[in-house]
Design an enzyme around this catalytic site. Structure first.
Site, PDB file in Angstrom:
ATOM      1  N   HIS A 103       0.835  -1.197   0.000  1.00  0.00           N
ATOM      2  CA  HIS A 103       0.000   0.000   0.000  1.00  0.00           C
ATOM      3  C   HIS A 103       0.870   1.247   0.000  1.00  0.00           C
ATOM      4  CE1 HIS A 103      -2.278   3.242   2.097  1.00  0.00           C
ATOM      5  NE2 HIS A 103      -3.237   2.842   1.294  1.00  0.00           N
ATOM      6  N   HIS A 104       1.847   1.289   0.891  1.00  0.00           N
ATOM      7  CA  HIS A 104       2.832   2.351   0.841  1.00  0.00           C
ATOM      8  C   HIS A 104       4.088   1.923   1.598  1.00  0.00           C
ATOM      9  CE1 HIS A 104       0.901   3.664   4.740  1.00  0.00           C
ATOM     10  NE2 HIS A 104       2.170   3.852   5.066  1.00  0.00           N
ATOM     11  N   GLN A 168       9.695   0.540   6.300  1.00  0.00           N
ATOM     12  CA  GLN A 168       8.374   0.145   6.759  1.00  0.00           C
ATOM     13  C   GLN A 168       7.463  -0.026   5.546  1.00  0.00           C
ATOM     14  OE1 GLN A 168       5.185   2.869   8.272  1.00  0.00           O
ATOM     15  NE2 GLN A 168       5.722   1.962  10.249  1.00  0.00           N
ATOM     16  N   HIS A 170       3.538  -1.003   4.415  1.00  0.00           N
ATOM     17  CA  HIS A 170       2.148  -1.211   4.834  1.00  0.00           C
ATOM     18  C   HIS A 170       1.474  -2.095   3.783  1.00  0.00           C
ATOM     19  CE1 HIS A 170      -2.144   0.629   5.366  1.00  0.00           C
ATOM     20  NE2 HIS A 170      -2.053  -0.579   5.884  1.00  0.00           N
ATOM     21  N   HIS A 240      -0.400  14.277   4.380  1.00  0.00           N
ATOM     22  CA  HIS A 240      -0.905  13.055   5.015  1.00  0.00           C
ATOM     23  C   HIS A 240      -2.079  13.372   5.915  1.00  0.00           C
ATOM     24  CE1 HIS A 240      -0.987   9.037   6.717  1.00  0.00           C
ATOM     25  NE2 HIS A 240      -1.130   9.601   7.907  1.00  0.00           N
ATOM     26  N   HIS A 242      -6.068  11.070   7.083  1.00  0.00           N
ATOM     27  CA  HIS A 242      -6.783   9.808   6.925  1.00  0.00           C
ATOM     28  C   HIS A 242      -7.984  10.037   6.002  1.00  0.00           C
ATOM     29  CE1 HIS A 242      -4.886   8.244  10.924  1.00  0.00           C
ATOM     30  NE2 HIS A 242      -4.008   8.435   9.960  1.00  0.00           N
ATOM     31  N   MET A 312      -5.287  12.736  11.058  1.00  0.00           N
ATOM     32  CA  MET A 312      -3.993  13.395  11.138  1.00  0.00           C
ATOM     33  C   MET A 312      -3.990  14.568  10.173  1.00  0.00           C
ATOM     34  SD  MET A 312      -1.165  10.327  11.259  1.00  0.00           S
ATOM     35  CE  MET A 312      -1.174   9.105  12.557  1.00  0.00           C
TER      36      MET A 312
END
Length: 877
Positions: A103-104, A168, A170, A240, A242, A312
Site C-alpha cells: 500500500h505504501h 516500513q 504497509h 498526510h 486519513h 492526522m
C-alpha cells in the site's frame, strides 16, 4: 486523545528539478502505473552495501526479506546498517514495489532500530526506531519516484545519529498473498562517500489538537510558525491525513504575501511531489499549512490519533540547505492564529477532486502507521512487554559438569555445534605474587601450563571431544570461537592474544610475550576477544592496564582503537572503561557490547567505528559486572553476571537476562544449592542453555529454562568424577589439582553452606541442642570472668596477653575469610585513605578474578588469590 498525540515523525523525500516540471501529477501517476516493477525470484540480501574498492559511489538495498503477511493492514519493518565509521550521502531512491502488494512504504533514519529481528511487526508490537525516527522517503501506490536535486544528499553515518535505515511497508489488502508468495518490496538507495555541498532535510508541520464534530461539513486545521533558522530551499512536499482529509496546503508568508509551497489531496498517493515554484524560506518568514476536513458520515467526534478512525494533519516539506549550516530535521506544531489565516488564499479551502481509480484505498480500519505522528519512538512501556517467551533459568543440578576437576576456570564459549568450550588455568593461579608493579609476570621460570587448557565437551554427558592448549599459556583469561571453530584466547601473563585452530595449531599471535604495553603492537593483560562473523575483523578488550577496545583485520592488522580510563570521581562517561572485561558481538546490528566491569555496566558501540550507542545499567548489577553474552532468540537477549562489592555489603551475586532492544531486565538466576563465588564468564546457547564459569569455585555452572529443568533426564555421575583428557598421558592428577589449584577455604565454604542449608530444615533438633548448650556456655562464661578478674587483680604477663589476642584474631580472621572475597586494595586505599591507585596496579587488585588476600598482607596487584583474605571486606573479582 488529543493530549496524548505523540509529537511527530520527521519526514523526508527526494525529487529532481528536471523531472516532473512539465507533467501533471495525474499523468505521472498513470504513466508509472503502467510499468510495475517485477519482483525477483529471490529477495536480495540487505545488511551490507555493495561497495567497490575503486569507487566512491555504491548501492544499498533495503528490501523485505521475503515476507508473507496474513492480515490486512499489516505493518512490517526491516533494517539495514549504513556504512560505519564515516559519513555517506543518499543521493537517489529507486522504489522496488507494486501497488498489487504494498500500500505504501516509508524509509526512516535511526540511531538504533526498534529491534534486531530480521523483520518485525511495527504496527503493534514495536515501532520503527528505538529512539528518534527521521523519515527520509515515502512511496505509495506506484507513485513516481522521488529524486533529489543535483549536489543534494541526505547525510547518514558518522556523527549524524543515523546508523541504520529502517524500511516500513504497509500491506493494505493481503488477498494478493493467497498464493503464499514472498514479498521483497523495498528501495534501492544510490549512495556516495563524496561530500555533498547541499544537505537535504525535512520540515514537518502537524496539528495535534484538531477536533472534527460529527456531520460538520468543513473543519480547518491551521498550523503556523515563525522561521528562525538559516535559509532553506524547499523542493518537494508530502501530505498526510486519513479518510476525512480533503486538501492540504502549505505556504511561505513573507511581508504579508502568501507563496504556495505545495497543495495536494491527501487521498492521492502520499508520495513526495515537487513544489509549485522554486522558492526559499529565510529567517523571519512564517511557514503555514491548512488541512481541510469534513465530518460527513461520522456519528462521533473525530480527533487526532493513530488509528484510521482518528485523523492526522501532516505536511512534510523537503528542503536543502548549505552543508555548513545543515539542520536535517525541523518541525512546527503551533496552531495558526485566526488573524493570520483570514488572509490565506482561497485555493486552500477548495477540495481537489480525485477519481476513484486514483484514490488511496488503503485506510482500513485498525491501527494506522504508528510513525506518521510520532517523532520519538520510545521503548514499549513495562506493562506492554511480552514476557511469556522468557522462561526463568534454573540450575541443572544433576549436570555432571560441576564435578569436573579443573583449575581456575576463566572462560567459557560454544563451538558451531553448541558444544561447551572451557578455558582453565590447570595448576597455575593468579595470586599476589604473580605480577610486579609494572605488570610483568614474575613466576616465568615455572614454565607454561603443561595440561590442555582448552577443553571441548559434550554439553550433556561432559565427554571430552577435544583437548588442546598444553604448554602454551601461563594465565589464561578470555576465550571465544568463530564460525570455523577456531579458538580466540587471551593470556594476561603473556600479554598476548592467540588464534588457535581446532587442533591447537597456531594461526595468529599478537603482542609480545611477557611485555606489557599500550601501543598497537602490545597489550597489557588483555581480557577477551570477539569476532565479526561477516567481515572477519576481531576486537580485543585491553584490559586490566589499558582501558581500550582494539579492532584488527582478519589478518591481525591494527585498524583502530577507542576508549579511555574512567575517573575515580563522578559518573563514568560513555566510552570510558574501568576494566573492559568481556565482549560480545551482535552480528545482525554490527554492534559490540562490553562488560565495563568496575563501572557495573554494559556499553554498546557501533563495531566498525567505535561510536557509542548506549549503556545498560540496573541497580541489581551493583558496582561490578563481569561478563556479557548475546543470543538472537526472542528478538535478541543479553546474558550477564555480576560480582561482589569490594567494600561493604553489596547486591547478591547472580546472573541476568536482558532484552537487548530495550535493556529491560527479564530474569535473574543463580545456583540452587550453593552460591556463586566469583562468576567470571558467561555464554548462552541457541537452546537457551546458559553456562557460567566460576573462577573461584573452579567449576562451570549450567542453567536451563525452568521447563527443561523440570523434565530433564541427566545421567548421574559417580562420586569424584575426574576429567580425563584424550591423551591418557595427560590425565589430570586429582591430588595435584586439589592441592595446587583449588583453594581449601573455597571448598570448605561449599561444604559449610551445604551443611547450613541442611540444618535449616531440622528445627526441633537444633532447638533441643541449643537448650542443652546454653547452661554449659553460661558456666564457662562465669569461669572465664572469674579468671579475668584474677588476672586484673594480680597482673598478667604482657607478652602472653598479646599472643592470646593475636591467636584469637587469627582464628577469627580465618573464619571471616571463609565468607569474604578478595579486596581491591587499589580501590580501597584510593577511596578511603587518600592514596593514589597507582602503585596498586589497577589491574591487579583491581579485583579482577582475584580470590583473596590478607588485610595486612601484600599490596598485591594481582587478579586472583588462592586463599581467603583476613580483610573485613566482602568481595574480590
Amino acid at each position: 486523545m488529543a493530549g496524548f498525540i505523540n509529537k511527530l515523525l520527521l519526514v523526508f523525500l527526494i525529487l529532481q528539478n528536471n523531472c516532473m516540471c512539465h507533467e501533471s501529477t495525474l499523468s505521472l501517476l498513470q504513466r508509472y502505473r503502467q510499468s510495475p516493477w517485477a519482483l525477483p525470484s529471490d529477495c536480495p540480501k540487505n545488511r551490507h552495501p555493495d561497495i567497490s574498492p575503486n569507487s566512491l559511489n555504491f548501492k544499498l538495498e533495503v528490501r523485505m526479506p521475503g515476507v508473507t503477511p496474513v492480515m490486512s493492514d499489516s505493518y512490517f519493518c526491516t533494517f539495514v546498517p549504513v556504512p560505519p565509521g564515516q559519513k555517506s550521502y543518499i543521493v537517489d531512491f529507486k522504489p522496488r514495489a507494486s501497488m498489487d502488494t504494498a500500500h505504501h512504504m516509508l524509509l526512516f533514519g535511526c540511531n538504533m532500530p526498534a529491534t534486531n529481528e530480521e523483520y518485525w511487526d511495527c504496527g503493534s508490537r514495536y515501532g520503527t526506531c528505538l529512539d528518534e525516527a527521521k523519515i527520509m522517503y515515502a512511496w505509495a501506490r506506484n507513485a513516481p519516484p522521488t529524486r533529489l536535486p543535483a549536489d543534494v544528499g541526505f547525510r547518514v553515518g558518522g556523527n549524524t545519529n543515523i546508523n541504520y535505515i529502517v524500511l516500513q511497508v504497509h500491506y493494505g489488502d493481503v488477498t494478493a498473498f493467497r498464493d503464499n508468495h514472498r514479498d521483497c518490496s523495498g528501495v534501492t538507495l544510490q549512495m556516495t562517500f563524496l561530500q555533498q555541498p547541499l544537505i537535504a532535510g525535512i520540515y514537518l508541520l502537524l496539528s495535534e489538537d484538531t477536533v472534527i464534530p460529527p456531520g460538520e461539513k468543513v473543519v480547518n486545521a491551521d498550523i503556523g510558525c515563525l522561521y528562525k533558522q538559516t535559509t532553506i530551499h524547499p523542493f518537494a512536499f508530502r501530505t498526510h491525513t486519513h479518510q476525512l482529509g480533503q486538501v492540504v496546503s502549505g505556504y511561505r508568508i513573507r511581508d504579508g504575501i502568501w507563496t504556495l509551497i505545495g497543495r495536494q489531496s491527501p487521498q492521492l498517493p502520499q508520495a513526495f511531489y515537487h513544489t509549485a515554484t522554486p522558492l526559499d524560506i529565510k529567517y523571519g518568514d512564517t511557514i503555514a499549512a491548512r488541512c481541510v476536513f469534513t465530518g460527513k458520515g461520522r456519528t462521533t467526534v473525530t480527533r487526532i490519533g493513530a488509528t484510521s478512525k482518528d485523523e492526522m494533519c501532516n505536511l512534510y516539506v523537503m528542503y536543502y540547505m548549505e552543508a555548513k549550516h545543515a539542520k536535517p530535521y525541523m518541525y512546527c506544531m503551533q496552531g495558526g492564529s485566526p488573524e493570520l489565516f483570514k488572509h490565506i488564499p482561497p485555493e486552500a479551502n477548495i477540495p481537489i477532486p480525485v477519481s476513484p481509480d486514483m484514490a488511496m484505498h488503503g485506510h482500513h480500519t485498525g491501527k494506522e502507521n504508528p510513525d506518521e505522528n510520532v517523532i520519538l519512538q520510545q521503548p514499549k512501556r513495562e506493562e506492554e512487554v511480552v514476557l511469556d517467551q522468557v522462561l526463568h533459568l534454573e540450575e541443572a543440578t544433576e549436570w555432571p559438569g560441576e564435578k569436573l576437576k579443573l583449575g581456575q576456570v576463566s572462560g567459557v564459549a560454544l563451538d558451531s555445534k553448541n558444544n561447551l568450550v572451557i578455558f582453565h588455568r590447570g595448576n597455575h593461579v593468579w595470586d599476589e605474587n604473580s605480577f610486579d608493579k609494572k605488570h610483568i609476570y614474575q613466576p616465568q621460570g615455572i614454565g607454561p601450563i603443561q595440561y590442555n587448557t582448552i577443553l571441548t565437551l559434550d554439553p550433556a554427558s561432559v565427554k571430552v571431544l577435544n583437548a588442546v592448549g598444553a604448554n602454551i599459556f601461563y594465565l589464561p583469561h578470555g576465550i571465544s570461537t568463530d564460525k570455523d571453530d577456531n579458538f580466540w584466547v587471551t593470556d594476561v601473563a603473556l600479554h598476548q592474544v592467540f588464534k588457535l585452530g581446532p587442533r591447537g595449531d597456531y594461526l595468529l599471535v599478537l603482542g609480545q610475550a611477557f611485555q606489557p604495553g599500550s601501543d598497537s603492537r602490545h597489550f597489557c593483560q588483555p581480557t577477551d576477544v570477539a569476532v565479526d562473523p561477516a567481515r572477519g575483523n576481531f576486537y580485543v578488550s585491553d584490559g586490566y592496564c589499558n582501558s581500550r577496545i582494539i579492532q584488527f583485520s582478519p589478518e591481525g592488522k591494527f585498524i583502530m582503537q577507542w576508549g579511555e580510563e574512567s575517573s575515580l570521581s563522578g559518573i563514568p562517561k560513555p566510552g570510558q572503561f574501568f576494566i573492559p572485561h568481556s565482549l560480545t558481538f551482535v552480528p545482525v546490528l554490527d554492534q559490540l557490547c562490553v562488560a565495563d566491569r568496575e563501572n557495573g555496566r554494559i556499553q554498546c558501540f557501533v563495531a566498525q567505528s567505535g561510536q557509542f550507542l548506549r549503556e545498560i545499567q540496573h541497580p541489581e548489577f551493583g558496582e561490578r559486572l563481569f561478563a556479557v553474552s548475546y543470543t538472537p532468540d526472542n528478538g535478541g537477549q543479553l546474558y550477564a553476571v555480576n560480582g561482589e562489592a569490594l567494600v561493604g555489603k553489596g547486591v547478591p551475586v547472580q546472573g541476568f537476562v536482558l532484552n537487548f532492544t530495550t535493556g529491560e531486565l527479564l530474569d535473574i538466576f543463580k545456583p540452587t544449592k550453593e552460591n556463586f563465588l566469583m562468576p567470571h564468564d558467561i555464554v548462552a546457547a541457541d537452546d537457551k542453555t546458559v553456562y557460567v564459569a566460576d573462577v573461584q569455585a573452579n567449576i562451570v555452572w549450567k542453567f536451563v529454562p525452568a521447563e527443561k529443568a523440570e523434565h530433564r533426564s541427566v545421567k548421574k555421575a559417580g562420586p569424584g568424577l575426574e576429567l580425563h583428557e584424550i591423551d591418557a598421558t595427560e590425565t589430570f592428577l586429582e591430588a595435584e589439582i586439589e592441592g595446587k589449584v583449588r583453594a581449601p577455604d573455597v571448598l570448605e565454604k561449599h561444604k559449610s553452606s551445604s551443611v547450613l542449608k541442611q540444618s535449616s530444615t531440622a528445627v526441633s533438633p537444633v532447638l533441643i541442642t541449643l537448650l542443652l548448650i546454653i547452661p554449659v556456655v553460661m558456666l564457662v562464661g562465669i569461669g572465664v570472668f572469674i579468671h579475668w578478674r584474677k588476672g586484673k587483680i594480680y597482673g598478667e604477663d604482657p607478652d602472653s596477653k598479646l599472643e592470646s589476642i593475636q591467636s584469637s584474631g587469627g582464628i577469627l580472621g580465618r573464619l571471616r575469610g571463609k565468607s569474604s572475597r578478595g579486596l581491591n586494595l587499589g580501590n580501597f586505599f584510593a577511596s578511603h585513605r587518600g592514596y593514589s591507585r597507582k602503585g596498586f596496579d589497577r589491574l591487579s587488585t583491581e579485583g579482577s578474578d582475584q580470590e583473596k588476600d590478607d588485610e595486612e598482607g601484600t599490596d598485591s596487584e594481582t587478579e586472583e588469590y588462592p586463599a581467603p583474605p583476613l580483610a573485613p571486606t566482602t568481595s574480590s573479582s
